[in-house]
Design a protein around this motif. Structure first.
Motif, short mmCIF file in Angstrom:
data_model
loop_
_atom_site.label_atom_id
_atom_site.label_comp_id
_atom_site.label_asym_id
_atom_site.label_seq_id
_atom_site.Cartn_x
_atom_site.Cartn_y
_atom_site.Cartn_z
N PHE A 153 0.82 -1.21 0.00
CA PHE A 153 0.00 0.00 0.00
C PHE A 153 0.86 1.25 0.00
O PHE A 153 0.47 2.27 -0.55
CB PHE A 153 -0.97 0.02 1.18
N ARG A 154 2.01 1.19 0.60
CA ARG A 154 2.94 2.33 0.57
C ARG A 154 3.37 2.60 -0.87
O ARG A 154 3.40 3.74 -1.32
CB ARG A 154 4.14 2.03 1.46
N GLU A 155 3.66 1.54 -1.59
CA GLU A 155 4.06 1.68 -3.00
C GLU A 155 2.88 2.18 -3.84
O GLU A 155 3.04 3.07 -4.68
CB GLU A 155 4.53 0.33 -3.55
N LEU A 156 1.71 1.64 -3.59
CA LEU A 156 0.51 2.02 -4.33
C LEU A 156 0.19 3.50 -4.14
O LEU A 156 -0.14 4.20 -5.10
CB LEU A 156 -0.67 1.17 -3.85
N MET A 157 0.29 3.99 -2.92
CA MET A 157 -0.04 5.37 -2.62
C MET A 157 1.09 6.34 -2.97
O MET A 157 0.88 7.54 -3.04
CB MET A 157 -0.40 5.51 -1.14
N GLY A 158 2.29 5.83 -3.12
CA GLY A 158 3.42 6.67 -3.45
C GLY A 158 3.97 7.45 -2.27
O GLY A 158 4.75 8.38 -2.44
N THR A 159 3.55 7.10 -1.06
CA THR A 159 4.00 7.76 0.15
C THR A 159 3.76 6.84 1.33
O THR A 159 2.95 5.92 1.25
CB THR A 159 3.27 9.11 0.35
N LYS A 160 4.45 7.11 2.42
CA LYS A 160 4.23 6.28 3.61
C LYS A 160 3.20 6.88 4.55
O LYS A 160 2.69 6.20 5.44
CB LYS A 160 5.54 6.02 4.35
N GLU A 161 2.84 8.15 4.33
CA GLU A 161 1.95 8.82 5.27
C GLU A 161 1.29 10.03 4.62
O GLU A 161 1.92 10.72 3.83
CB GLU A 161 2.77 9.27 6.48
N VAL A 162 0.01 10.26 4.95
CA VAL A 162 -0.69 11.47 4.50
C VAL A 162 -1.51 12.04 5.67
O VAL A 162 -1.82 11.34 6.62
CB VAL A 162 -1.64 11.19 3.30
N GLU A 163 -1.83 13.31 5.55
CA GLU A 163 -2.74 13.97 6.48
C GLU A 163 -4.09 14.10 5.77
O GLU A 163 -4.15 14.55 4.62
CB GLU A 163 -2.23 15.36 6.85
N VAL A 164 -5.15 13.72 6.46
CA VAL A 164 -6.50 13.79 5.88
C VAL A 164 -7.39 14.52 6.87
O VAL A 164 -7.30 14.31 8.08
CB VAL A 164 -7.04 12.36 5.61
N HIS A 165 -8.26 15.37 6.34
CA HIS A 165 -9.20 16.12 7.18
C HIS A 165 -10.60 16.02 6.61
O HIS A 165 -10.78 15.92 5.40
CB HIS A 165 -8.78 17.59 7.27
N GLY A 166 -11.58 16.04 7.48
CA GLY A 166 -12.96 16.13 7.04
C GLY A 166 -13.68 14.83 6.78
O GLY A 166 -14.83 14.85 6.36
N VAL A 167 -13.05 13.69 7.01
CA VAL A 167 -13.76 12.43 6.86
C VAL A 167 -14.24 11.95 8.22
O VAL A 167 -13.59 12.20 9.24
CB VAL A 167 -12.90 11.34 6.16
N LYS A 168 -15.39 11.30 8.24
CA LYS A 168 -16.02 10.93 9.52
C LYS A 168 -15.98 9.44 9.82
O LYS A 168 -16.19 9.04 10.96
CB LYS A 168 -17.48 11.41 9.53
N THR A 169 -15.78 8.59 8.79
CA THR A 169 -15.76 7.14 9.01
C THR A 169 -14.63 6.51 8.20
O THR A 169 -14.07 7.13 7.29
CB THR A 169 -17.08 6.48 8.56
N VAL A 170 -14.34 5.26 8.51
CA VAL A 170 -13.32 4.53 7.75
C VAL A 170 -13.75 4.40 6.29
O VAL A 170 -12.93 4.54 5.38
CB VAL A 170 -13.07 3.14 8.39
N ARG A 171 -15.02 4.17 6.04
CA ARG A 171 -15.52 4.08 4.66
C ARG A 171 -15.25 5.39 3.91
O ARG A 171 -14.77 5.38 2.78
CB ARG A 171 -17.02 3.79 4.67
N GLU A 172 -15.54 6.53 4.53
CA GLU A 172 -15.27 7.83 3.91
C GLU A 172 -13.78 8.02 3.68
O GLU A 172 -13.37 8.60 2.66
CB GLU A 172 -15.81 8.96 4.78
N LEU A 173 -12.95 7.56 4.59
CA LEU A 173 -11.51 7.66 4.43
C LEU A 173 -11.04 6.90 3.20
O LEU A 173 -10.27 7.42 2.39
CB LEU A 173 -10.78 7.16 5.68
N ILE A 174 -11.51 5.67 3.03
CA ILE A 174 -11.12 4.87 1.87
C ILE A 174 -11.56 5.56 0.58
O ILE A 174 -10.80 5.63 -0.39
CB ILE A 174 -11.67 3.44 1.97
N GLU A 175 -12.77 6.10 0.56
CA GLU A 175 -13.26 6.80 -0.62
C GLU A 175 -12.41 8.05 -0.90
O GLU A 175 -12.08 8.35 -2.05
CB GLU A 175 -14.73 7.17 -0.48
N TYR A 176 -12.04 8.77 0.15
CA TYR A 176 -11.19 9.96 0.01
C TYR A 176 -9.83 9.56 -0.59
O TYR A 176 -9.34 10.20 -1.52
CB TYR A 176 -11.01 10.64 1.36
N LEU A 177 -9.23 8.52 -0.05
CA LEU A 177 -7.93 8.07 -0.55
C LEU A 177 -8.02 7.62 -2.00
O LEU A 177 -7.12 7.90 -2.80
CB LEU A 177 -7.39 6.95 0.34
N ALA A 178 -9.10 6.94 -2.35
CA ALA A 178 -9.29 6.48 -3.73
C ALA A 178 -9.44 7.66 -4.68
O ALA A 178 -8.89 7.67 -5.78
CB ALA A 178 -10.50 5.56 -3.82
#
Length: 93
Positions: free
Chosen positions: A9-34
């Protein structure tokens, strides 16, 4: 919130870490990352043959050290100060 990726997943995302704001659930997080990083993360976490009732993700997602499978699954609520770790499925024997 801080989101950390491991192994493939690190390779897929092109980074080892990101900051995310404004998502309320794990489902929303996955959609945001996608949407903002790679649609492939949704496919690999949610759309494989290993995803089933009782196993909503293929891999492991920890929120503040707790596996979402032992919380509310994809409906696990997230806060701005949470730390999320996303691991691909592990193989072996």
């Amino acid at each position: 919130m801080r989101v950390k990726f491991y192994a493939t997943f690190r390779e897929l995302m092109g980074t080892k870490e990101v900051e995310v704001h404004g998502v309320k659930t794990v489902r929303e997080l996955i959609e945001y990352l996608a949407e903002h990083y790679s649609p492939e993360i949704r496919k690999q976490l949610l759309e494989t043959e290993r995803v089933a009732e009782g196993k909503p993700v293929d891999g492991m997602i920890l929120v503040n050290g707790h596996n979402v499978l032992h919380l509310k699954g994809l409906d696990t609520e997230l806060e701005e100060d949470d730390e999320v770790h996303i691991f691909p499925p592990a193989g072996g024997g």
